[in-house]
Design an enzyme around this catalytic site. Structure first.
Site, PDB file in Angstrom:
ATOM      1  N   ASP A  72      12.336  -2.241 -10.917  1.00  0.00           N
ATOM      2  CA  ASP A  72      11.740  -0.953 -10.574  1.00  0.00           C
ATOM      3  C   ASP A  72      10.792  -1.066  -9.384  1.00  0.00           C
ATOM      4  O   ASP A  72      10.690  -0.143  -8.575  1.00  0.00           O
ATOM      5  CB  ASP A  72      10.996  -0.377 -11.783  1.00  0.00           C
ATOM      6  CG  ASP A  72      11.945   0.106 -12.867  1.00  0.00           C
ATOM      7  OD1 ASP A  72      13.113   0.397 -12.535  1.00  0.00           O
ATOM      8  OD2 ASP A  72      11.533   0.182 -14.034  1.00  0.00           O
ATOM      9  N   GLY A  73      10.095  -2.201  -9.259  1.00  0.00           N
ATOM     10  CA  GLY A  73       9.204  -2.387  -8.122  1.00  0.00           C
ATOM     11  C   GLY A  73       9.948  -2.349  -6.798  1.00  0.00           C
ATOM     12  O   GLY A  73       9.466  -1.772  -5.818  1.00  0.00           O
ATOM     13  N   ARG A 157     -17.179  -2.193 -13.521  1.00  0.00           N
ATOM     14  CA  ARG A 157     -18.014  -1.039 -13.840  1.00  0.00           C
ATOM     15  C   ARG A 157     -17.209   0.257 -13.764  1.00  0.00           C
ATOM     16  O   ARG A 157     -16.179   0.332 -13.092  1.00  0.00           O
ATOM     17  CB  ARG A 157     -19.199  -0.980 -12.877  1.00  0.00           C
ATOM     18  CG  ARG A 157     -20.136  -2.175 -13.023  1.00  0.00           C
ATOM     19  CD  ARG A 157     -21.110  -2.249 -11.880  1.00  0.00           C
ATOM     20  NE  ARG A 157     -21.947  -1.048 -11.801  1.00  0.00           N
ATOM     21  CZ  ARG A 157     -22.794  -0.812 -10.800  1.00  0.00           C
ATOM     22  NH1 ARG A 157     -22.909  -1.697  -9.818  1.00  0.00           N
ATOM     23  NH2 ARG A 157     -23.516   0.283 -10.793  1.00  0.00           N
ATOM     24  N   THR A 187       6.597   7.005 -17.518  1.00  0.00           N
ATOM     25  CA  THR A 187       6.960   5.905 -18.418  1.00  0.00           C
ATOM     26  C   THR A 187       6.386   4.575 -17.933  1.00  0.00           C
ATOM     27  O   THR A 187       6.758   3.523 -18.446  1.00  0.00           O
ATOM     28  CB  THR A 187       8.490   5.784 -18.544  1.00  0.00           C
ATOM     29  OG1 THR A 187       9.071   5.731 -17.233  1.00  0.00           O
ATOM     30  CG2 THR A 187       9.073   6.971 -19.304  1.00  0.00           C
ATOM     31  N   TYR A 189       2.535   3.161 -15.841  1.00  0.00           N
ATOM     32  CA  TYR A 189       1.109   2.951 -16.111  1.00  0.00           C
ATOM     33  C   TYR A 189       0.508   4.107 -16.908  1.00  0.00           C
ATOM     34  O   TYR A 189      -0.309   3.911 -17.807  1.00  0.00           O
ATOM     35  CB  TYR A 189       0.387   2.779 -14.773  1.00  0.00           C
ATOM     36  CG  TYR A 189      -0.986   2.165 -14.843  1.00  0.00           C
ATOM     37  CD1 TYR A 189      -1.477   1.578 -16.013  1.00  0.00           C
ATOM     38  CD2 TYR A 189      -1.799   2.142 -13.709  1.00  0.00           C
ATOM     39  CE1 TYR A 189      -2.740   1.004 -16.051  1.00  0.00           C
ATOM     40  CE2 TYR A 189      -3.060   1.569 -13.734  1.00  0.00           C
ATOM     41  CZ  TYR A 189      -3.524   1.010 -14.918  1.00  0.00           C
ATOM     42  OH  TYR A 189      -4.776   0.440 -14.943  1.00  0.00           O
ATOM     43  N   SER A 192       1.010   3.709 -20.596  1.00  0.00           N
ATOM     44  CA  SER A 192       0.125   2.695 -21.172  1.00  0.00           C
ATOM     45  C   SER A 192      -1.282   3.235 -21.402  1.00  0.00           C
ATOM     46  O   SER A 192      -1.987   2.779 -22.306  1.00  0.00           O
ATOM     47  CB  SER A 192       0.056   1.473 -20.244  1.00  0.00           C
ATOM     48  OG  SER A 192       1.329   0.895 -20.056  1.00  0.00           O
ATOM     49  N   GLN A 247       1.258  -0.903  -5.222  1.00  0.00           N
ATOM     50  CA  GLN A 247       1.721  -1.763  -4.134  1.00  0.00           C
ATOM     51  C   GLN A 247       0.931  -1.580  -2.843  1.00  0.00           C
ATOM     52  O   GLN A 247       0.730  -2.529  -2.096  1.00  0.00           O
ATOM     53  CB  GLN A 247       3.217  -1.518  -3.884  1.00  0.00           C
ATOM     54  CG  GLN A 247       4.081  -1.897  -5.088  1.00  0.00           C
ATOM     55  CD  GLN A 247       5.551  -1.585  -4.888  1.00  0.00           C
ATOM     56  OE1 GLN A 247       5.923  -0.825  -3.990  1.00  0.00           O
ATOM     57  NE2 GLN A 247       6.408  -2.148  -5.732  1.00  0.00           N
TER      58      GLN A 247
END
EC number: 2.7.1.23
Length: 295
Positions: A72-73, A157, A187, A189, A192, A247
């Site tokens: 996918d990248g 931070r 689907t 980051y 997540s 990226q």
């Protein structure tokens, strides 16, 4: 009659499996008497290939289709480069997940032949474009097929910022950052971080806070044509980053303004005729099968 005559090939660097798959693909396409053009990055790994070599800009200008071999990248990088040229893109998976790269290496010849014979569908995926401005002067800009993320960079931070949508103030927030995602990136980051899965045909953007200090801060789904503005608090003494698809990165200063909106040009993504989005989710995300053992 071939639907595509000039075929570009892009591959993930640093993988012998990718190189082997590209060699197979090259032989298969040449056997069908097609004009094959290699991306200049991968060409160096194929000594003696005897093919035309072009930049990604040139691939977009002259190719009827571009095949991306990788994960996918690799597809994300290709999408950002090729979307403006409206050239359709087909993915062969040599990565881990493969949400965007449909074809398995073991079915390369069969599946690519189907596409060349006209047995395929084209799905339009929108991208986001972002710009970072400092005192009204642009200091960085980029595109993203998956997401634009404001995050602390090397700092541990929290970041303080204000969010505006279509010129209207939404909230001030203190958190580890903010994910602004397309349906394609929902689907990745954003998932997540607790965001919803959005079907890729939806014209919507999801905004997902990352570990917000206020527990009532929840993901928001807004219209795809929305214009987002993030104002980094001038009171901070840390320098957060904006990342496009994880990226491309830009460093922000306190008081900088980040704008995010839909990019006019879209990625044209080729799928086999039997492509099933829910089957992809079920397989890649480990969803349960039907009761009784069915798939």
């Amino acid at each position: 009659m071939e639907h595509f005559r000039n075929i570009g090939i892009i591959g993930r660097l640093g993988s012998t499996q990718v190189v082997d798959t590209i060699r197979r693909l090259k032989r298969f396409l040449l056997d069908r008497h097609l004009h094959v053009i290699l991306d200049e990055g991968i060409a160096e790994l194929l000594p003696g290939h005897g093919l035309q070599v072009s930049s990604r800009k040139q691939l977009g200008e002259v190719c009827d289709m571009v095949v991306v071999v990788g994960g996918d990248g690799s597809m994300l990088g290709a999408a950002r480069a090729l979307a403006r040229y409206k050239v359709p893109v087909l993915g062969i998976n040599r990565g881990s997940l493969g949400f965007l790269t449909d074809i398995r290496p073991d079915e390369l010849e069969t599946r690519v032949a189907e596409v060349l014979d006209g047995q395929y569908t084209v799905e339009s995926r929108f991208l986001l474009e972002t710009q970072v401005r400092r005192k009204l002067e642009p200091i960085g800009q980029g595109d993203a097929l998956n997401d634009v993320v404001l995050h602390p960079g090397k700092s541990t931070r929290m970041i303080e910022f204000e969010l505006y949508i279509d010129g209207q103030f939404v909230c001030s927030q203190k958190s580890d950052g903010l994910i602004v995602s397309t349906p394609t990136g929902s689907t990745a980051y954003a998932l997540s971080a607790g965001g919803p899965i959005m079907h890729p045909k939806l014209d919507a953007i999801v905004i997902v806070p990352m570990y917000p200090h206020t527990l009532s801060s929840r993901p928001i789904v807004v219209a795809g044509n929305s214009e987002l503005k993030i104002v980094v608090s001038p009171k901070m003494d840390i320098y957060p980053q904006v990342s496009c698809d994880g990226q491309n990165h830009f460093t922000c200063s306190p008081g900088d303004i980040v704008t995010i909106s839909k990019k006019p040009q879209r990625l044209q993504l080729i799928h086999p005729l039997d492509h099933n989005y829910y089957e992809v989710c079920r397989t890649k995300l480990g969803w349960g099968s039907r009761l009784g053992g069915g798939s």
